[in-house]
Scaffold this motif. Structure first.
Motif, PDB file in Angstrom:
ATOM      1  N   ARG A 613       0.835  -1.209   0.000  1.00  0.00           N
ATOM      2  CA  ARG A 613       0.000   0.000   0.000  1.00  0.00           C
ATOM      3  C   ARG A 613       0.869   1.258   0.000  1.00  0.00           C
ATOM      4  O   ARG A 613       0.467   2.311  -0.485  1.00  0.00           O
ATOM      5  CB  ARG A 613      -0.910   0.007   1.229  1.00  0.00           C
ATOM      6  CG  ARG A 613      -0.188   0.196   2.551  1.00  0.00           C
ATOM      7  CD  ARG A 613      -1.057  -0.090   3.743  1.00  0.00           C
ATOM      8  NE  ARG A 613      -1.255  -1.521   3.892  1.00  0.00           N
ATOM      9  CZ  ARG A 613      -1.934  -2.072   4.912  1.00  0.00           C
ATOM     10  NH1 ARG A 613      -2.485  -1.301   5.833  1.00  0.00           N
ATOM     11  NH2 ARG A 613      -2.056  -3.390   4.990  1.00  0.00           N
ATOM     12  N   TYR A 616       1.658   2.642  -3.415  1.00  0.00           N
ATOM     13  CA  TYR A 616       0.565   3.458  -3.930  1.00  0.00           C
ATOM     14  C   TYR A 616       0.547   4.827  -3.250  1.00  0.00           C
ATOM     15  O   TYR A 616       0.391   5.862  -3.905  1.00  0.00           O
ATOM     16  CB  TYR A 616      -0.777   2.756  -3.690  1.00  0.00           C
ATOM     17  CG  TYR A 616      -0.968   1.484  -4.477  1.00  0.00           C
ATOM     18  CD1 TYR A 616      -1.235   1.527  -5.838  1.00  0.00           C
ATOM     19  CD2 TYR A 616      -0.908   0.245  -3.848  1.00  0.00           C
ATOM     20  CE1 TYR A 616      -1.428   0.364  -6.564  1.00  0.00           C
ATOM     21  CE2 TYR A 616      -1.099  -0.926  -4.562  1.00  0.00           C
ATOM     22  CZ  TYR A 616      -1.361  -0.865  -5.921  1.00  0.00           C
ATOM     23  OH  TYR A 616      -1.546  -2.012  -6.637  1.00  0.00           O
ATOM     24  N   ARG A 623      -3.117   4.094  -7.638  1.00  0.00           N
ATOM     25  CA  ARG A 623      -3.891   3.113  -6.875  1.00  0.00           C
ATOM     26  C   ARG A 623      -4.813   2.268  -7.745  1.00  0.00           C
ATOM     27  O   ARG A 623      -5.141   1.146  -7.391  1.00  0.00           O
ATOM     28  CB  ARG A 623      -4.735   3.821  -5.810  1.00  0.00           C
ATOM     29  CG  ARG A 623      -3.982   4.147  -4.536  1.00  0.00           C
ATOM     30  CD  ARG A 623      -4.934   4.708  -3.509  1.00  0.00           C
ATOM     31  NE  ARG A 623      -4.264   4.992  -2.254  1.00  0.00           N
ATOM     32  CZ  ARG A 623      -4.103   4.118  -1.271  1.00  0.00           C
ATOM     33  NH1 ARG A 623      -4.560   2.891  -1.416  1.00  0.00           N
ATOM     34  NH2 ARG A 623      -3.487   4.446  -0.154  1.00  0.00           N
ATOM     35  N   SER A 638       3.305   6.214 -13.371  1.00  0.00           N
ATOM     36  CA  SER A 638       2.365   6.942 -12.529  1.00  0.00           C
ATOM     37  C   SER A 638       1.732   8.063 -13.342  1.00  0.00           C
ATOM     38  O   SER A 638       2.419   8.910 -13.884  1.00  0.00           O
ATOM     39  CB  SER A 638       3.117   7.518 -11.329  1.00  0.00           C
ATOM     40  OG  SER A 638       2.248   8.245 -10.521  1.00  0.00           O
TER      41      SER A 638
END
Length: 670
Positions: A613, A616, A623, A638
């Motif tokens: 996590r 992200y 995400r 990204s």
């Protein structure tokens, strides 16, 4: 006090710290913010303006940090012989030795305490069957660092230690170590604080001597260290605490980072924040800031990079740990072609078990490296034990392997019987069978029978290892090998991960069809690894856990295994695990590589793994990107926008400038 010290180039917050003299001060210093430089400049300025060096006490978390600070002060002409720049343990030990009550005491530098504790828990004393010695040791350590006396230990017990025998073991251990006049590492702090609390003369002497107290790495202080600093800083409280709660990663050692949040209110201290990072490229610092702001227990300081050049953040995805190591090695080859030396690179991992694939790939590719703070994978105790089984099957006359395997787990085979087996000669299992026939060593005879049933030519090494690890019939207490490890060596921790090491050994063995192939491969790896160690450390890639990386930096950082269940570790506190991730990526000056494994990880058979996590949250990947279906060597750029939310699963986060994937990534079917 009139300033005689020439003004050096400092930021406004740094200057406030350097010029601070009297009263309490809390310095919240982010990574790469020039903290050590500022501390050294402050001490230098104090001495230049008439403060006597012998009245200054500066404590550090490690001896290495103390040596570095002393060296910097000496380079500025400060007479460090009169100063006290040291760890709190060293300070306490020097104080204790001067007191008549502790005359003749010695530091337990040979781990006699562990032997004493084993004897206490054994059948001749407490006879505590099935106890985990490491858990008892942890209880004693926690009690010492919390300044709990043995007679008060029952009141200290928590839900994790409900059995009254923990307190009884603590009392017996304390008494028996005192009889031997031996002092453990934790005892230094415990008795040091006890002395100041109970001997007014010693306390008055120390308080009169140290008029200025500074504690570095304050977030890593435990209760005993906090109490020690408080006692010495009184009554004037010219007390400077320097630290970063965002880098608090030692709660398992008893550290109390939350006390940093209470310091200003408790002592009426001024707070100065050092949020400008002079180490990392902007994109790296931006990613770190995006991630760590999801923690609630922290100072909400502005984190920014001083540098203005481009960041280089690369995301790597592999199907297993072996491919991950290959991808890392390929990137290192490219970096080397760009003129970046091996000594400027670090490979960071959450647990020691993750080093196996990296070690093998580096050895195969002849990349010079060193594993810091750990034994190389195939020479770790639990791995060497299991390899002894395979070595004996590979070479039935290997006395050394047989002598090791027959007592792992311990089967009560003493030196006399071992010598008789060795003297008999021939095949070890045949000799053992003959010698053990006239004994009552039933579990050792069971070991011979089971070992004789393996087929060295046809049984796959991974299958044999699984059978050995799961076997219970040859164990006196009916435990399997993992349970034996926990009983003998103590509770596994995320960093040591002995069970993870065993899983990695089995994963490594799955690549080979026969035991001879695997054993010969391992022996070659060990031989090449030892040859590699002859190179200078500064010319090698350094491989280490994130904990070991604290306080270091490098031009290039590879963070491997950034998966859920690894970081954050399944056994870890989420906020502390996030701080570990933050520490890892802020070691990087110029280039950061973050890799994940999407296939079965660490021999656990857990199936497809998701990225952490934290990857992200940092904006390294968006995400809403599903990586569980990505192919071999795939990159993810990204591109989505928005602020990360710690409490939701699919909120896109702000992308970090400069993030890119591998230029040579290719689809699975290429």
């Amino acid at each position: 006090m009139t300033t005689k010290y020439p003004r050096i180039q400092l930021s406004e917050p740094q200057a406030r710290i350097v010029e601070h003299l009297d009263g309490p001060l809390l310095v919240s210093a982010g990574p790469g913010s020039g903290k050590t430089r500022v501390v050294v400049e402050r001490i230098d300025r104090m001495v230049a303006n008439g403060v006597k060096p012998e009245t200054i006490l500066a404590t550090t978390f490690t001896r290495k940090a103390a040596d570095e600070m002393n060296a910097r002060l000496k380079s500025k002409g400060v007479n460090t012989n009169k100063m006290s720049v040291q760890t709190m343990h060293a300070l306490c030990w020097r104080t204790i030795r001067q007191h008549k009550q502790f005359k003749g005491w010695r530091v337990d530098d040979k781990d006699v305490g562990r032997i004493v504790l084993k004897q206490i828990l054994g059948y001749k004393q407490m006879n505590w069957s099935g106890v985990d010695i490491s858990r008892v040791g942890d209880f004693i350590s926690s009690a010492r660092n919390s300044l709990v006396a043995p007679e008060n230990a029952e009141g200290f017990m928590t839900t994790a230690y409900m059995d009254r025998r923990y307190a009884q073991a603590y009392q017996a251990f304390s008494d028996q170590m005192a009889e031997r006049r031996l002092m453990t590492f934790d005892d230094m702090l415990y008795y040091g604080v006890w002395l100041l609390d109970n001997d007014p003369h010693t306390l008055d002497t120390m308080q009169a001597k140290y008029l200025y107290v500074m504690v570095d790495e304050f977030q890593d202080s435990n209760f005993a260290q906090l109490r020690l600093a408080e006692l010495l800083a009184a009554p004037e409280f010219n007390y400077v605490a320097v630290g970063d709660i965002d880098q608090a990663i030692y709660s398992w050692r008893g550290a109390l980072p939350e006390f940093m949040l209470e310091f200003a209110e408790k002592y009426g201290a001024e707070i100065v924040e050092l949020g400008t990072n002079y180490r990392c490229a902007p994109g790296i610092m931006h990613a770190a800031a995006q991630c760590i702001e999801n923690n609630e227990n922290r100072f909400s300081k502005a984190l920014e990079a001083h540098r203005t050049d481009d960041a280089h953040i690369t995301f790597l995805q592999a199907t297993d740990t072996d491919e991950e190591a290959l991808l890392v090695r390929e990137e290192i080859d490219l970096l080397k072609q760009d003129g970046i030396g091996y000594g400027q690179m670090r490979v960071l991992m959450r647990t020691n078990a993750q080093s196996r694939a990296i070690e093998e790939e580096f050895v195969r590719s002849k990349i010079p490296f060193v594993v810091l703070g750990a034994v190389s994978f195939y020479e770790r105790k639990e791995i060497a034990d299991l390899l002894a089984y395979l070595r004996l099957l590979y070479d039935p006359r290997d006395v050394r392997a047989g002598g090791r395997a027959i007592n792992r787990p311990f089967r009560f085979v003493g030196r006399y019987v071992l010598d008789k087996i060795s003297e008999t000669g021939g095949r070890y299992l045949d000799a053992a069978d003959a010698v053990l026939a006239d004994t009552r060593l039933n579990f050792a005879r069971e070991w011979v029978d089971i070992m004789s049933g393996f087929d060295v030519e046809n049984d796959a090494p991974a299958d044999v290892l699984r059978a050995i690890v799961n076997e219970r019939r040859w164990s006196p207490d009916g435990s399997d090998y993992i349970e034996y490890l926990m009983d003998e060596e103590g509770t596994d921790t995320p960093e040591t991960s002995r069970a993870g090491n065993v899983g990695e050994l089995i994963a490594s063995a799955t690549r080979f069809k026969t035991i001879p192939e695997f054993v010969e491969y391992v022996d070659k790896q060990i031989k090449l690894r030892k040859r590699n160690q002859r190179k200078q450390e500064d010319s090698r890639v350094q491989v280490m856990t994130i904990h070991k990386s604290k306080g270091t930096e490098a031009n290039v950082i590879f963070l491997i295994g950034a998966n859920e269940g690894v970081i954050p570790h399944a056994k870890g506190d989420t906020e502390e695990e996030r701080r570990l991730f933050y520490v890892a990526i802020t070691r990087a000056k110029d280039r950061l590589y973050v890799s994940v494994v999407s296939g079965q990880e660490f021999g656990t058979g857990m199936g497809v793994q998701r990225p952490s996590r934290f990857v992200y949250e940092a904006g390294i990947i968006p995400r809403d990107e599903d990586l569980t279906t990505a192919g071999e060597g795939d990159m993810v750029e990204s591109s989505s926008e928005g602020k990360p939310d710690a409490h939701t699963e699919n909120v896109p986060c702000e992308p970090v400038e400069g993030i890119h994937g591998r230029d040579d990534c290719r689809p699975t079917d290429s």
